[in-house]
Design a protein around this motif. Structure first.
Motif, PDB file in Angstrom:
ATOM      1  N   HIS A 188     -13.166   9.234  -3.826  1.00  0.00           N
ATOM      2  CA  HIS A 188     -11.972   9.936  -4.275  1.00  0.00           C
ATOM      3  C   HIS A 188     -10.743   9.058  -4.068  1.00  0.00           C
ATOM      4  CE1 HIS A 188      -8.526  12.675  -4.039  1.00  0.00           C
ATOM      5  NE2 HIS A 188      -9.198  13.408  -4.911  1.00  0.00           N
ATOM      6  N   CYS A 189     -10.694   8.356  -2.954  1.00  0.00           N
ATOM      7  CA  CYS A 189      -9.577   7.438  -2.681  1.00  0.00           C
ATOM      8  C   CYS A 189      -9.503   6.364  -3.761  1.00  0.00           C
ATOM      9  CB  CYS A 189      -9.740   6.768  -1.319  1.00  0.00           C
ATOM     10  SG  CYS A 189      -9.693   7.881   0.087  1.00  0.00           S
ATOM     11  N   GLU A 190     -10.648   5.793  -4.096  1.00  0.00           N
ATOM     12  CA  GLU A 190     -10.684   4.762  -5.139  1.00  0.00           C
ATOM     13  C   GLU A 190     -10.154   5.302  -6.461  1.00  0.00           C
ATOM     14  OE1 GLU A 190     -14.425   1.923  -3.873  1.00  0.00           O
ATOM     15  OE2 GLU A 190     -14.825   3.682  -5.109  1.00  0.00           O
ATOM     16  N   ALA A 199     -10.661  -3.461 -11.283  1.00  0.00           N
ATOM     17  CA  ALA A 199     -11.514  -3.028 -10.180  1.00  0.00           C
ATOM     18  C   ALA A 199     -10.685  -2.422  -9.066  1.00  0.00           C
ATOM     19  CB  ALA A 199     -12.314  -4.204  -9.632  1.00  0.00           C
ATOM     20  N   VAL A 200     -11.265  -1.425  -8.409  1.00  0.00           N
ATOM     21  CA  VAL A 200     -10.725  -0.883  -7.159  1.00  0.00           C
ATOM     22  C   VAL A 200     -11.923  -0.757  -6.229  1.00  0.00           C
ATOM     23  CG1 VAL A 200      -9.593   1.054  -6.018  1.00  0.00           C
ATOM     24  CG2 VAL A 200      -8.871   0.390  -8.314  1.00  0.00           C
ATOM     25  N   SER A 201     -11.853  -1.413  -5.081  1.00  0.00           N
ATOM     26  CA  SER A 201     -12.980  -1.407  -4.154  1.00  0.00           C
ATOM     27  C   SER A 201     -12.524  -1.049  -2.751  1.00  0.00           C
ATOM     28  CB  SER A 201     -13.659  -2.778  -4.125  1.00  0.00           C
ATOM     29  OG  SER A 201     -14.620  -2.824  -3.092  1.00  0.00           O
ATOM     30  N   ARG A 202     -13.044   0.062  -2.231  1.00  0.00           N
ATOM     31  CA  ARG A 202     -12.712   0.424  -0.851  1.00  0.00           C
ATOM     32  C   ARG A 202     -13.430  -0.503   0.118  1.00  0.00           C
ATOM     33  NH1 ARG A 202     -16.195   4.687  -2.269  1.00  0.00           N
ATOM     34  NH2 ARG A 202     -18.082   4.774  -0.992  1.00  0.00           N
ATOM     35  N   ASP A 203     -14.613  -1.007  -0.261  1.00  0.00           N
ATOM     36  CA  ASP A 203     -15.366  -1.914   0.606  1.00  0.00           C
ATOM     37  C   ASP A 203     -14.610  -3.223   0.836  1.00  0.00           C
ATOM     38  OD1 ASP A 203     -17.445  -0.067   0.802  1.00  0.00           O
ATOM     39  OD2 ASP A 203     -18.487  -0.906  -0.938  1.00  0.00           O
ATOM     40  N   VAL A 238      -6.324   5.750  -6.396  1.00  0.00           N
ATOM     41  CA  VAL A 238      -5.634   4.460  -6.538  1.00  0.00           C
ATOM     42  C   VAL A 238      -5.740   3.964  -7.978  1.00  0.00           C
ATOM     43  CG1 VAL A 238      -5.690   2.031  -5.848  1.00  0.00           C
ATOM     44  CG2 VAL A 238      -5.837   3.826  -4.115  1.00  0.00           C
ATOM     45  N   LYS A 239      -6.920   4.088  -8.560  1.00  0.00           N
ATOM     46  CA  LYS A 239      -7.119   3.631  -9.945  1.00  0.00           C
ATOM     47  C   LYS A 239      -6.207   4.383 -10.908  1.00  0.00           C
ATOM     48  CE  LYS A 239     -10.685   2.606 -13.302  1.00  0.00           C
ATOM     49  NZ  LYS A 239     -12.117   2.467 -13.542  1.00  0.00           N
ATOM     50  N   LYS A 240      -6.130   5.708 -10.765  1.00  0.00           N
ATOM     51  CA  LYS A 240      -5.256   6.515 -11.626  1.00  0.00           C
ATOM     52  C   LYS A 240      -3.792   6.144 -11.442  1.00  0.00           C
ATOM     53  CE  LYS A 240      -7.627  10.858 -12.428  1.00  0.00           C
ATOM     54  NZ  LYS A 240      -7.647  12.287 -12.097  1.00  0.00           N
ATOM     55  N   ALA A 241      -3.384   5.956 -10.191  1.00  0.00           N
ATOM     56  CA  ALA A 241      -1.990   5.607  -9.915  1.00  0.00           C
ATOM     57  C   ALA A 241      -1.635   4.266 -10.541  1.00  0.00           C
ATOM     58  CB  ALA A 241      -1.749   5.576  -8.406  1.00  0.00           C
ATOM     59  N   LEU A 242      -2.522   3.288 -10.416  1.00  0.00           N
ATOM     60  CA  LEU A 242      -2.254   1.972 -10.993  1.00  0.00           C
ATOM     61  C   LEU A 242      -2.256   2.018 -12.516  1.00  0.00           C
ATOM     62  CD1 LEU A 242      -4.400  -0.233  -8.590  1.00  0.00           C
ATOM     63  CD2 LEU A 242      -1.902  -0.162  -8.730  1.00  0.00           C
ATOM     64  N   ALA A 243      -3.183   2.769 -13.092  1.00  0.00           N
ATOM     65  CA  ALA A 243      -3.263   2.870 -14.554  1.00  0.00           C
ATOM     66  C   ALA A 243      -2.015   3.502 -15.154  1.00  0.00           C
ATOM     67  CB  ALA A 243      -4.507   3.656 -14.950  1.00  0.00           C
ATOM     68  N   ALA A 244      -1.325   4.333 -14.386  1.00  0.00           N
ATOM     69  CA  ALA A 244      -0.133   5.022 -14.885  1.00  0.00           C
ATOM     70  C   ALA A 244       1.128   4.161 -14.836  1.00  0.00           C
ATOM     71  CB  ALA A 244       0.093   6.303 -14.082  1.00  0.00           C
ATOM     72  N   VAL A 245       1.055   3.004 -14.201  1.00  0.00           N
ATOM     73  CA  VAL A 245       2.231   2.134 -14.096  1.00  0.00           C
ATOM     74  C   VAL A 245       2.483   1.476 -15.450  1.00  0.00           C
ATOM     75  CG1 VAL A 245       3.193   0.081 -12.986  1.00  0.00           C
ATOM     76  CG2 VAL A 245       1.860   1.709 -11.645  1.00  0.00           C
ATOM     77  N   PRO A 246       3.715   1.586 -15.974  1.00  0.00           N
ATOM     78  CA  PRO A 246       4.029   0.933 -17.247  1.00  0.00           C
ATOM     79  C   PRO A 246       3.757  -0.571 -17.169  1.00  0.00           C
ATOM     80  CG  PRO A 246       5.775   2.448 -16.632  1.00  0.00           C
ATOM     81  CD  PRO A 246       4.848   2.343 -15.449  1.00  0.00           C
ATOM     82  N   GLY A 247       3.077  -1.079 -18.189  1.00  0.00           N
ATOM     83  CA  GLY A 247       2.758  -2.499 -18.236  1.00  0.00           C
ATOM     84  C   GLY A 247       1.329  -2.814 -17.832  1.00  0.00           C
ATOM     85  N   LEU A 260      -4.290  -6.874  -5.400  1.00  0.00           N
ATOM     86  CA  LEU A 260      -3.638  -6.187  -4.290  1.00  0.00           C
ATOM     87  C   LEU A 260      -4.625  -5.952  -3.159  1.00  0.00           C
ATOM     88  CD1 LEU A 260      -1.788  -3.351  -6.240  1.00  0.00           C
ATOM     89  CD2 LEU A 260      -0.797  -5.482  -5.421  1.00  0.00           C
ATOM     90  N   GLN A 261      -4.162  -6.093  -1.936  1.00  0.00           N
ATOM     91  CA  GLN A 261      -4.917  -5.680  -0.761  1.00  0.00           C
ATOM     92  C   GLN A 261      -4.485  -4.247  -0.463  1.00  0.00           C
ATOM     93  OE1 GLN A 261      -7.278  -7.230   1.143  1.00  0.00           O
ATOM     94  NE2 GLN A 261      -7.262  -8.819  -0.415  1.00  0.00           N
ATOM     95  N   ILE A 262      -5.446  -3.347  -0.308  1.00  0.00           N
ATOM     96  CA  ILE A 262      -5.143  -1.932  -0.091  1.00  0.00           C
ATOM     97  C   ILE A 262      -5.892  -1.451   1.140  1.00  0.00           C
ATOM     98  CG2 ILE A 262      -5.235   0.385  -1.064  1.00  0.00           C
ATOM     99  CD1 ILE A 262      -5.201  -0.970  -3.828  1.00  0.00           C
ATOM    100  N   SER A 263      -5.185  -0.784   2.027  1.00  0.00           N
ATOM    101  CA  SER A 263      -5.841  -0.220   3.209  1.00  0.00           C
ATOM    102  C   SER A 263      -5.693   1.293   3.187  1.00  0.00           C
ATOM    103  CB  SER A 263      -5.251  -0.802   4.497  1.00  0.00           C
ATOM    104  OG  SER A 263      -3.883  -0.536   4.584  1.00  0.00           O
ATOM    105  N   GLY A 264      -6.681   1.951   3.787  1.00  0.00           N
ATOM    106  CA  GLY A 264      -6.648   3.402   3.894  1.00  0.00           C
ATOM    107  C   GLY A 264      -7.626   4.111   2.980  1.00  0.00           C
ATOM    108  N   MET A 265      -8.281   3.387   2.075  1.00  0.00           N
ATOM    109  CA  MET A 265      -9.264   4.027   1.200  1.00  0.00           C
ATOM    110  C   MET A 265     -10.559   4.221   1.983  1.00  0.00           C
ATOM    111  SD  MET A 265      -8.824   2.180  -2.526  1.00  0.00           S
ATOM    112  CE  MET A 265      -9.254   0.540  -1.949  1.00  0.00           C
ATOM    113  N   THR A 266     -11.062   5.461   2.010  1.00  0.00           N
ATOM    114  CA  THR A 266     -12.265   5.745   2.784  1.00  0.00           C
ATOM    115  C   THR A 266     -13.404   6.355   1.966  1.00  0.00           C
ATOM    116  OG1 THR A 266     -11.392   7.920   3.381  1.00  0.00           O
ATOM    117  CG2 THR A 266     -10.935   6.091   4.905  1.00  0.00           C
ATOM    118  N   CYS A 267     -13.142   6.670   0.684  1.00  0.00           N
ATOM    119  CA  CYS A 267     -14.182   7.330  -0.108  1.00  0.00           C
ATOM    120  C   CYS A 267     -13.960   7.070  -1.596  1.00  0.00           C
ATOM    121  CB  CYS A 267     -14.180   8.832   0.161  1.00  0.00           C
ATOM    122  SG  CYS A 267     -12.661   9.658  -0.354  1.00  0.00           S
TER     123      CYS A 267
END
Length: 68
Positions: A14-16, A34-38, A19-28, A5-12
């Motif tokens: 905490h943002c990473e 990896a989650v990279s704000r850079d 996003v990581k927690k939200a994705l991990a909670a998705v069934p399946g 996924l391309q993700i915009s808006g992550m600046t720190c």
């Protein structure tokens, strides 16, 4: 299956983590590789639909789309 996924808006770190927690909670999702704000991306393993992954990130306040 690997989804990138391309993700915009992550600046720190905490943002990473949000996003990581939200994705991990998705069934399946079996692993959030990896989650990279850079790079503005996330890589997820599992059978979750791309729609569910994008929705989870959007609910956290970031913009997401499937990377091409």
């Amino acid at each position: 299956m690997t989804t990138r996924l391309q993700i915009s808006g992550m600046t720190c770190g905490h943002c990473e983590m949000s996003v990581k927690k939200a994705l991990a909670a998705v069934p399946g999702v079996t692993q959030v590789v990896a989650v990279s704000r850079d790079r503005g991306e996330a890589v997820v393993e599992g059978t979750a639909s791309t729609e569910a992954l994008v929705a989870a990130v959007t609910e956290e306040g970031y913009e997401a789309r499937v990377a091409s």
